[in-house]
Design an enzyme around this catalytic site. Structure first.
Site, short mmCIF file in Angstrom:
data_model
loop_
_atom_site.label_atom_id
_atom_site.label_comp_id
_atom_site.label_asym_id
_atom_site.label_seq_id
_atom_site.Cartn_x
_atom_site.Cartn_y
_atom_site.Cartn_z
N SER A 33 9.66 -16.42 3.88
CA SER A 33 10.39 -15.26 3.38
C SER A 33 11.65 -15.74 2.66
O SER A 33 11.78 -16.91 2.32
CB SER A 33 10.69 -14.32 4.53
OG SER A 33 11.17 -13.08 4.05
N ASN A 34 12.60 -14.85 2.44
CA ASN A 34 13.85 -15.22 1.77
C ASN A 34 15.01 -14.46 2.38
O ASN A 34 14.82 -13.64 3.28
CB ASN A 34 13.73 -14.98 0.25
CG ASN A 34 13.48 -13.53 -0.07
OD1 ASN A 34 14.32 -12.66 0.18
ND2 ASN A 34 12.30 -13.24 -0.62
#
Ligand code: CTP
Ligand code: CA
Length: 224
Positions: A33-34
């Site tokens: 993810s980020n």
């Protein structure tokens, strides 16, 4: 109370907003993810609602509650966000892509949890590109008026101008990633056919209200 007194510049408009990060599975228990918190997209959804719009928020995983009066569609991966967004934009007037969409997904994601092996080796992940949701929505015949976002760590002006052209959107909103990711304040720069305009550094909710005014003015000119 402030919300109540916002000018209803989006009354009668159907608005779809993507927000948050996406999470790309590696296996059933692991994702890539980020650092997107979703704050900017959620603030924009709230501001659009305050401005009288009917708002659908297509959201990746965040810790935020849906703003009052906003319909939220929860997704995890970019491919799920793509499907949900394309469904939601049918008949919409405005699409604002704020989500930090993963550019790639794991092509060899495992259906079962990856286990450590005796030799101490590590899995080899292969990546494949995700669909570009904004570019695709911008190309739809009879599609909504589109706004993109660009969070950059350097050369914001150069990258944002190029991105606006590449995505084929009338308005692209740039900010510095240092502000964008999980901060309380933001500075937005608007890039459109006329050139660029810098907004002041503002708390995210104030910036969102200001941006809604800017978007609505352009939308009214393009599609009265
Ligand atoms: N976007 C999207 N779908 C994607 C990638 C991006 O809808 N698969 C949208 C984002 O929500 C944002 C805009 O496109 O509004 C720009 O995203 P960004 O990541 O800055 O641009 P990219 O084209 O992916 O370029 P890069 O990451 O290489 O800078
Ligand atoms: Ca990207």
């Amino acid at each position: 109370l402030i919300a109540f007194f916002q000018p209803k510049v989006l009354a009668g408009r159907r608005v779809v907003i993507t927000a948050g990060p996406t999470a790309e599975p590696i296996d059933p228990v692991r994702v890539i993810s980020n650092r997107s918190s979703g704050k900017t997209g959620y603030a924009l959804a709230r501001a659009a609602r305050e401005a009288g719009a009917e708002v659908t928020l297509v959201s990746g995983p965040t810790l935020l509650a849906a703003p009052a009066g906003v319909a939220r569609v929860d997704v995890e991966s970019a491919r799920q966000m793509h499907a949900a967004a394309l469904q939601a934009v049918r008949g919409a007037d405005l699409f604002v892509a704020v989500a930090a969409v993963a550019d790639w997904h794991v092509a060899n994601a495992s259906d079962s949890k990856l286990k450590k092996t005796e030799g101490g080796g590590a899995p080899e992940l292969r990546f494949a590109p995700n669909p570009d949701i904004l570019a695709e929505v911008a190309r739809l015949p009879d599609g909504p008026w589109c706004v993109g976002f660009a969070a950059e760590t350097e050369n914001l002006y150069e990258h944002a101008r190029a991105k606006r052209e590449r995505k084929g959107v009338p308005l692209l909103v740039g900010n510095l990633a240092q502000h964008a990711m999980n901060a309380e304040t933001t500075q937005l720069v608007l890039f459109d056919a006329q050139g660029e305009a810098e907004l002041p550094v503002l708390p995210k909710m104030e910036a969102a209200r200001r941006l809604v005014q800017e978007i609505a003015a352009r939308l009214d000119r393009a599609r009265p």
